[in-house]
Design an enzyme around this catalytic site. Structure first.
Site, short mmCIF file in Angstrom:
data_model
loop_
_atom_site.label_atom_id
_atom_site.label_comp_id
_atom_site.label_asym_id
_atom_site.label_seq_id
_atom_site.Cartn_x
_atom_site.Cartn_y
_atom_site.Cartn_z
N LYS A 186 0.85 -1.20 0.00
CA LYS A 186 0.00 0.00 0.00
C LYS A 186 0.88 1.24 0.00
O LYS A 186 1.48 1.61 0.99
CB LYS A 186 -0.93 0.05 1.20
N GLY A 239 6.86 4.61 8.54
CA GLY A 239 5.97 5.76 8.71
C GLY A 239 6.07 6.29 10.13
O GLY A 239 7.09 6.12 10.81
N SER A 240 5.00 6.91 10.58
CA SER A 240 5.03 7.59 11.87
C SER A 240 4.96 6.59 13.04
O SER A 240 4.41 5.50 12.92
CB SER A 240 3.83 8.54 11.97
N THR A 241 5.50 7.03 14.16
CA THR A 241 5.44 6.21 15.38
C THR A 241 3.99 5.98 15.80
O THR A 241 3.62 4.89 16.25
CB THR A 241 6.25 6.90 16.49
N GLU A 242 3.18 7.01 15.62
CA GLU A 242 1.76 6.92 15.98
C GLU A 242 1.09 5.73 15.25
O GLU A 242 0.41 4.92 15.87
CB GLU A 242 1.13 8.24 15.54
N VAL A 243 1.30 5.65 13.95
CA VAL A 243 0.70 4.54 13.20
C VAL A 243 1.42 3.22 13.51
O VAL A 243 0.79 2.16 13.53
CB VAL A 243 0.69 4.85 11.68
N GLY A 244 2.69 3.30 13.82
CA GLY A 244 3.42 2.09 14.25
C GLY A 244 2.76 1.41 15.44
O GLY A 244 2.61 0.19 15.50
N GLU A 262 9.67 0.69 10.89
CA GLU A 262 10.71 1.72 10.77
C GLU A 262 9.99 3.05 10.96
O GLU A 262 9.23 3.47 10.09
CB GLU A 262 11.38 1.59 9.41
N CYS A 296 13.17 10.55 8.07
CA CYS A 296 13.04 10.06 9.44
C CYS A 296 14.37 10.09 10.19
O CYS A 296 14.40 10.30 11.39
CB CYS A 296 12.45 8.66 9.45
N GLU A 395 9.03 15.62 15.98
CA GLU A 395 9.49 15.55 14.60
C GLU A 395 8.85 16.66 13.79
O GLU A 395 7.63 16.70 13.66
CB GLU A 395 9.07 14.18 14.03
P1 ADP Z 1 2.95 10.50 7.81
O1 ADP Z 1 2.46 11.09 9.08
O2 ADP Z 1 4.37 10.78 7.54
O3 ADP Z 1 2.05 10.72 6.62
P2 ADP Z 1 1.86 7.95 8.37
O4 ADP Z 1 2.41 7.03 9.38
O5 ADP Z 1 0.56 8.61 8.67
O6 ADP Z 1 3.00 8.97 8.04
O7 ADP Z 1 1.69 7.23 6.97
C1 ADP Z 1 2.57 6.26 6.48
C2 ADP Z 1 1.77 5.20 5.80
O8 ADP Z 1 0.91 4.60 6.76
C3 ADP Z 1 0.87 5.69 4.67
O9 ADP Z 1 0.86 4.73 3.63
C4 ADP Z 1 -0.48 5.76 5.35
O10 ADP Z 1 -1.56 5.60 4.45
C5 ADP Z 1 -0.42 4.58 6.29
N1 ADP Z 1 -1.35 4.65 7.43
C6 ADP Z 1 -1.84 5.76 8.03
N2 ADP Z 1 -2.71 5.43 9.00
C7 ADP Z 1 -2.77 4.08 9.02
C8 ADP Z 1 -3.49 3.11 9.81
N3 ADP Z 1 -4.34 3.49 10.76
N4 ADP Z 1 -3.26 1.82 9.56
C9 ADP Z 1 -2.40 1.41 8.62
N5 ADP Z 1 -1.72 2.27 7.84
C10 ADP Z 1 -1.89 3.58 8.03
#
Ligand code: ADP
Length: 491
Positions: A186, A239-244, A262, A296, A395
């Site tokens: 994705k 991607g972000s730590t939040e989504v991690g 990562e 990052c 960040e």
């Molecule tokens: P940024 O804040 O840099 O955009 P994100 O972590 O939000 O980074 O996004 C990185 C990837 O994670 C993107 O492909 C985004 O669509 C995906 N993403 C965002 N939210 C979710 C989620 N709840 N579950 C899975 N993937 C997500």
């Protein structure tokens, strides 16, 4: 630089989902727009995949992993050749792919070429690994024989961000396919266009149907459908730590899928008093502004020894003022930095700059919007930054340098380590003992001495603490994409 020529208006070739080697529309019939951040114009509409599309992609990917499938029965060396063939096709088409990346992401053409070459190297590296993945013969008592096999983990969901779109999709593909898995990729919603090209590249290289599937769409829908899917064996996420956090939680709530994460960083750079300013001032700024600060592992907390602090700040501000002329149209030859990726990031950065001013940091230069159109931010330098300010802790993901003062090396190490992140760190010094002592003491997945972002496909990369789980690249990066099976035979 390389004699390559950009294409100012590259045609958009693919906007559909790629499932089982076919291009299809999303089941839900929705689309979303991709925007050129340098002009704010809509480039095109892209299919918006959701759960139903992820389900279809996972079914295709599962079938590709069935024990007698062409992919599973292929000789490992053959698999490696397919990855290398993909790399060759990418190199052949690099002018087009890089140009499309410029339009979708805003990075300068030369940077896009550099990123794509890194992707090519990773595909080639893991292509070469395919026939070198070997188990062990185990020590056993007489009458028994035991050995281990490294087997693919299965279907891997890969979720990637917008800062290095094509390169990161190549990195994920290289790991996933190198270990013999299939993938549901994705790409990021902000910059989906170049990752989609990998579908045609896969078909041309001869990758069997179902091995590579690409679903464009949003995180909370398509991304979440991947991280929650009961038939996906592993998720690899950048991607972000939040989504991690969400992905790790979804794994725990569902099928305990393996995760490689990562994530974010707030990486410290320690500049020792013996550092040569003519070398370290430009290096430190570039390490912070790299990819318009949207990196990052950018070195965003700059700790400078008090003996050289004032001069370091002065020279950094002068340099940033000059760098202003190097920010602009990403297709122009002498440009080093383009716009931020989108309006959301752009506004977030300006808000951070505002908070820095309000919290008492000294704005040495920059701090505003650069042009009327496009998401360009002025190269910005703050001095007198305190560790508890928002700009020093969070960040920013923009061209904003924060310079802090320290008086002794123990204090600098403690302050550098006082972060929830631990992705990267660096020390710039001409004192060898200081370089070794500091690099051993920093809580960080990678430490660079007198350089930054050094490394390649053979160099493990990943974070301590909230910067992630696992490593990518090298053997250490490939291992988490495999299960280890032990076979014991009684003779
Ligand atoms: P940024 O804040 O840099 O955009 P994100 O972590 O939000 O980074 O996004 C990185 C990837 O994670 C993107 O492909 C985004 O669509 C995906 N993403 C965002 N939210 C979710 C989620 N709840 N579950 C899975 N993937 C997500």
């Amino acid at each position: 630089m390389s004699g390559l020529k950009s294409i100012k208006k590259p045609a958009v070739k693919r906007t559909q989902l790629f499932i089982n080697n076919e291009w299809v529309n999303a089941v839900g019939g929705k689309t979303f727009e991709s925007i050129n951040p340098a002009t704010e114009d809509v480039i095109c509409s892209v299919q918006e995949g959701g759960k139903a599309d992820v389900d279809l992609a996972v079914s295709a990917a599962r079938l590709a992993m069935k024990r007698n499938s062409p992919w599973r029965t292929m000789a490992p060396a053959e698999r490696g050749l397919l990855l290398m063939k993909m790399a060759d096709i990418i190199e052949r088409d690099i002018e087009y792919i890089a140009s499309l990346e410029v339009v979708d992401n805003g990075k300068p053409f030369t940077s896009a070429v550099g990123d794509i070459r890194a992707g090519i190297k990773c595909l080639t590296y893991y292509g070469g690994y395919c026939d070198k993945i070997e188990g062990k013969t185990l020590a056993m008592e007489n009458g028994k024989m035991g050995y281990t096999r490294y087997e693919p983990v299965g279907v891997v969901g890969a979720i990637t961000p917008w800062n290095f779109p094509f390169m990161l999709s190549c990195f994920k593909l290289a790991h996933v396919l190198g270990a013999g898995n299939s993938i549901v990729l994705k790409p990021p919603e902000q910059t989906p266009l170049t990752s989609l090209l990998l579908g045609d590249i896969a078909i041309e290289a001869g990758i069997p149907a179902g091995v590579i599937n690409i679903i464009t769409g949003f995180g909370p829908t398509a991304g979440a459908a991947i991280s929650e899917h009961p038939d996906i064996n592993k998720v690899t996420f950048t991607g972000s730590t939040e989504v991690g956090h969400l992905i790790q939680k979804a794994s725990g709530d569902t099928n305990l899928k393996r995760v490689t994460l990562e994530l974010g960083g707030k990486s410290a750079l320690i500049v020792g008093k013996s550092a040569d300013l003519s070398m370290v001032v430009p290096l430190a700024q570039d390490a912070c502004y790299v990819n318009m600060g949207q990196t990052c592992c950018a070195l965003t907390r700059t700790y400078v020894h008090e003996d050289i602090y004032d001069e370091f700040v002065k020279q950094s501000a002068e340099l940033a003022k000059k760098t202003r002329a190097k920010v602009g149209d990403p297709f122009a030859d002498d440009i080093r930095y383009g716009p931020q990726v989108d309006k959301i990031q752009f506004e977030k950065i300006l808000d951070f700059i505002d908070s820095g001013k309000k919290e008492g940091a000294k704005l040495e230069c920059g701090g505003g919007r650069l042009t009327e159109k496009g998401y360009f931010v002025e190269p910005t330098v703050f001095s007198n930054v305190k560790d508890d300010m928002r700009i020093a802790k969070e960040e920013i993901f923009g061209p904003v340098q924060q310079i802090m003062k320290f008086s002794n090396i123990e204090e600098a190490i403690d302050r550098a380590n006082d972060s929830e992140y631990g992705l990267a760190a660096a020390v710039f010094t001409n004192d060898l003992s200081e370089a070794l002592y500091v690099s051993n003491s920093l809580e960080s997945g990678q430490v660079w001495v007198n350089s930054f972002m050094s490394g390649g496909a053979n160099t493990p990369f990943g974070g301590y603490k909230k910067s992630g789980i696992g490593r990518e690249f090298g053997w250490d990066g490939l291992l988490p994409y495999m299960e280890i099976k032990t076979v014991v035979i009684k003779m």
